[in-house]
Design a protein around this motif. Structure first.
Motif, mmCIF file in Angstrom:
data_model
loop_
_atom_site.group_PDB
_atom_site.id
_atom_site.type_symbol
_atom_site.label_atom_id
_atom_site.label_comp_id
_atom_site.label_asym_id
_atom_site.label_seq_id
_atom_site.Cartn_x
_atom_site.Cartn_y
_atom_site.Cartn_z
ATOM 1 N N THR A 72 11.988 55.879 10.345
ATOM 2 C CA THR A 72 10.848 55.907 11.274
ATOM 3 C C THR A 72 9.649 56.592 10.630
ATOM 4 O OG1 THR A 72 12.458 56.048 13.044
ATOM 5 C CG2 THR A 72 10.197 56.509 13.644
ATOM 6 N N VAL A 73 9.923 57.679 9.898
ATOM 7 C CA VAL A 73 8.841 58.403 9.210
ATOM 8 C C VAL A 73 8.158 57.455 8.219
ATOM 9 C CG1 VAL A 73 8.347 60.224 7.523
ATOM 10 C CG2 VAL A 73 9.805 60.724 9.480
ATOM 11 N N ALA A 74 8.947 56.748 7.431
ATOM 12 C CA ALA A 74 8.379 55.850 6.412
ATOM 13 C C ALA A 74 7.521 54.769 7.069
ATOM 14 C CB ALA A 74 9.500 55.216 5.597
ATOM 15 N N ALA A 75 8.007 54.226 8.183
ATOM 16 C CA ALA A 75 7.264 53.156 8.868
ATOM 17 C C ALA A 75 5.934 53.704 9.390
ATOM 18 C CB ALA A 75 8.098 52.598 10.014
ATOM 19 N N THR A 79 1.810 52.957 7.403
ATOM 20 C CA THR A 79 0.736 52.215 8.076
ATOM 21 C C THR A 79 -0.414 53.152 8.465
ATOM 22 O OG1 THR A 79 1.891 52.527 10.164
ATOM 23 C CG2 THR A 79 2.261 50.425 9.032
ATOM 24 N N ALA A 80 -0.287 54.426 8.070
ATOM 25 C CA ALA A 80 -1.329 55.392 8.456
ATOM 26 C C ALA A 80 -2.545 55.253 7.552
ATOM 27 C CB ALA A 80 -0.779 56.813 8.356
ATOM 28 N N LYS A 81 -3.713 55.456 8.145
ATOM 29 C CA LYS A 81 -4.937 55.423 7.351
ATOM 30 C C LYS A 81 -5.422 56.860 7.174
ATOM 31 C CE LYS A 81 -9.499 53.415 7.116
ATOM 32 N NZ LYS A 81 -10.688 53.299 7.947
ATOM 33 N N ILE A 82 -5.337 57.354 5.935
ATOM 34 C CA ILE A 82 -5.774 58.727 5.668
ATOM 35 C C ILE A 82 -7.117 58.675 4.948
ATOM 36 C CG2 ILE A 82 -5.212 60.888 4.481
ATOM 37 C CD1 ILE A 82 -2.244 60.098 4.710
ATOM 38 N N GLU A 83 -8.077 59.420 5.473
ATOM 39 C CA GLU A 83 -9.402 59.452 4.844
ATOM 40 C C GLU A 83 -9.781 60.887 4.493
ATOM 41 O OE1 GLU A 83 -12.392 56.925 7.203
ATOM 42 O OE2 GLU A 83 -10.631 57.114 8.499
#
Ligand code: DC
Length: 239
Positions: A72-75, A79-83
């Protein structure tokens, strides 16, 4: 123009090509401040990779998912957008956003600090971060700080620096940082936590904190930030 950029004319940099500078070391060795200032001096981009791992930890806490559930962590993270955005105030910390949430201050809280180190041992998380970081550095003119920058993320970096300091000195710095954020801490607990974090960061299977063979070690125990920055700029001029 990038707010943190300024033109520097006297850098004797390799054939005028913007350098890739890797700064590694344990928590509290002064990496972030030093790396940000070096980037400022050179007009380079500063990339705080610890902030990326912290943002991921923040997201896990916010979503209230089990950090040990690696699938779940990997999923979630992949898909997270880090800026990372340079602060308008040139001396301020860079702004960190994850999925559009401004988390610059939130990622420095103790809850995030406690979760981030075990999270950073998960191979899928590291794989995703390393790929993002390599893309960010692809065109050069960057100062990137972290634990595995000189060894894994940017093994071809033009200059690799490893900053060190004793756990006691690092704990004192952390104590002051927390006090500035209105959080109280026990110095002895901080020393113990720093030792534990060092142990976990240096013994993990993937991307451990390790001195690259070609890195230059700088001890920051009794040096000022400015003198460390000056030393690194001096090394840049010799590359
Ligand atoms: O530098 P920092 O304290 O903000 O880093 C937060 C955590 O992230 C720390 O436990 C180590 C981890 N980290 C990592 O594993 N690899 C990196 N390149 C940067 C940070």
């Amino acid at each position: 123009m990038h707010p943190a950029r300024k033109i520097v004319v006297n850098q004797s940099l390799r054939a005028g090509k913007p350098l890739i500078i890797a700064i590694d070391g344990p928590a509290g060795a002064g990496k972030s401040t030093v790396a940000r200032k070096v980037a400022q001096e050179l007009g380079y981009l500063y990339i705080d990779t610890g902030a990326m791992y912290r943002a991921a930890a923040w997201l896990i806490l916010q979503k209230n998912i089990d950090p040990n559930d690696q699938t779940t962590v990997a999923a979630l993270i992949s898909t997270a957008k880090i800026e990372l955005r340079q602060a308008k105030d040139i001396d301020g910390p860079i702004s960190v956003l994850i999925n559009g949430h401004e988390v610059t201050a939130a990622i420095r809280k103790q809850a995030v600090t406690h979760l981030v180190s075990p999270l950073a041992t998960q191979p899928a998380v590291r794989q995703y971060m390393v790929k993002q970081q390599q893309q960010m550095a692809a065109s050069g003119g960057v100062v990137m700080d972290g634990r595995d920058i000189g060894t894994v993320v940017l093994p071809e970096a033009d200059l690799k620096i490893f900053l060190t300091a004793t756990p006691e000195v690092r704990a004192k710095r952390r104590w002051h940082d927390l006090a500035n954020q209105g959080e109280q801490a026990d110095i002895n607990i901080l020393i113990t936590e720093i030792r534990q974090r060092d142990e976990r960061d240096s013994t993990r299977a993937v991307g451990p904190l390790k001195l690259a063979d070609d890195a230059i070690t700088i001890d920051t125990d009794s040096s000022t930030i400015d003198s460390v920055v000056a030393t690194i700029i001096n090394y840049c001029q010799q590359v």
